[in-house]
Design an enzyme around this catalytic site. Structure first.
Site, PDB file in Angstrom:
ATOM      1  N   GLU A 244       0.863  -1.188   0.000  1.00 13.50           N
ATOM      2  CA  GLU A 244       0.000   0.000   0.000  1.00 13.50           C
ATOM      3  C   GLU A 244       0.897   1.235   0.000  1.00 13.50           C
ATOM      4  OE1 GLU A 244      -3.192   2.178   2.999  1.00 13.50           O
ATOM      5  OE2 GLU A 244      -2.748   0.054   3.314  1.00 13.50           O
TER       6      GLU A 244
ATOM      7  N   ASP B 112      -4.827  10.083   9.453  1.00 11.27           N
ATOM      8  CA  ASP B 112      -3.451   9.697   9.718  1.00 11.27           C
ATOM      9  C   ASP B 112      -2.966  10.228  11.063  1.00 11.27           C
ATOM     10  OD1 ASP B 112      -3.344   8.480   7.242  1.00 11.27           O
ATOM     11  OD2 ASP B 112      -2.712  10.316   6.238  1.00 11.27           O
TER      12      ASP B 112
END
Length: 255
Positions: free
Chosen positions: A46, A57
């Site tokens: 990924e 995040d």
């Protein structure tokens, strides 16, 4: 056949997906990291597209994004790098970014670049699956790009089933309600047990807070695979320029 489809037709359990931020630690490191992950038999790679305003995040990935952007990473550079190694990598590559990045670049242009550079699928956490189904599905299919949607402990059972149906890649199960990057696993086991009992028909993997072999094995007990991001980025940070041996040592520690 799309590499994700091919993988899931041959192996649908005990998968390991590794996330790396494009352009980190250095701009030219990404092709090296991709080849090293592939050579160490990671199932899915990924690749995170650096973004200045990430939603999900945690601090580790945010810091790597800031560094990658400062290094000069852009979508054009990333596609060039992916093109340069596409014939050397057998694992599926999935890009993870944000809907706004893709729409700014131009959706069809983006999908075409993905196909040409060997990308198999996309994770766009802020793209509603309703919008995908109504407006974008045909374009994703035209360029053979599988799409992955996320579910969290706050996702209703009805919506989980709809996301399972809409997903053409794998279902990304967020293990808890925090952002990424926890140094210890913090699974919401009631949630994960509930997901398991739903019997999702699409491959599904657990991410957020996974870093050790024990974390991976626990994820496998609830789902088809485990996704590791921040822990791997910390490995790169500490590699002191010796990426290959650091990556090899870390991946071996998970097996």
């Amino acid at each position: 056949m799309n590499k994700l489809e091919q993988l899931f037709s041959q192996k649908n359990n005990q998968l390991i997906t590794i996330y790396t931020t494009a352009g980190y630690p250095n701009l030219s490191d990404t092709p090296v990291i991709l080849k090293e992950l592939d050579q160490n038999n990671v199932d899915i790679i990924e690749v995170g597209i650096p973004y200045s305003d990430p939603l999900a995040d945690g601090p580790t990935i945010q810091a790597t994004s800031e560094k990658a952007l400062a290094n000069g990473m852009t979508l054009d550079v990333l596609f060039e790098q992916l093109n340069s190694v596409k014939n050397e990598i057998s694992a599926p590559i999935v890009l993870m970014g944000y809907y706004n990045q893709v729409m700014t670049f131009g959706l069809e242009k983006f999908l075409q670049n993905c196909q040409e550079s060997g990308v198999s699928g996309l994770i766009l956490p802020d793209m509603p699956y309703e919008i995908y189904l109504a407006e974008h599905k045909s374009l994703f299919e035209k360029y053979d790009q599988k799409v992955t949607f996320l579910i969290t402990p706050l996702t209703t059972e009805k919506r989980i089933k709809e996301i399972n149906d809409a997903t053409s890649g794998f279902v990304y199960i967020v293990s808890n309600s925090a952002t990424t990057g926890a140094t210890t696993s913090n699974y919401n086991e009631d949630f994960l047990s509930g997901i398991k009992s739903l019997g999702l028909t699409k491959p599904h993997q657990i991410g957020f807070g996974i870093s050790t072999k024990e974390d991976v094995e626990k994820a496998w007990s609830f789902a088809n695979g485990a996704i590791i991001g921040s822990a791997f980025l910390r490995v790169l940070e500490k590699s002191e320029g010796n990426l290959s041996s650091a990556i090899k040592e870390y991946i071996q520690s998970l097996n």
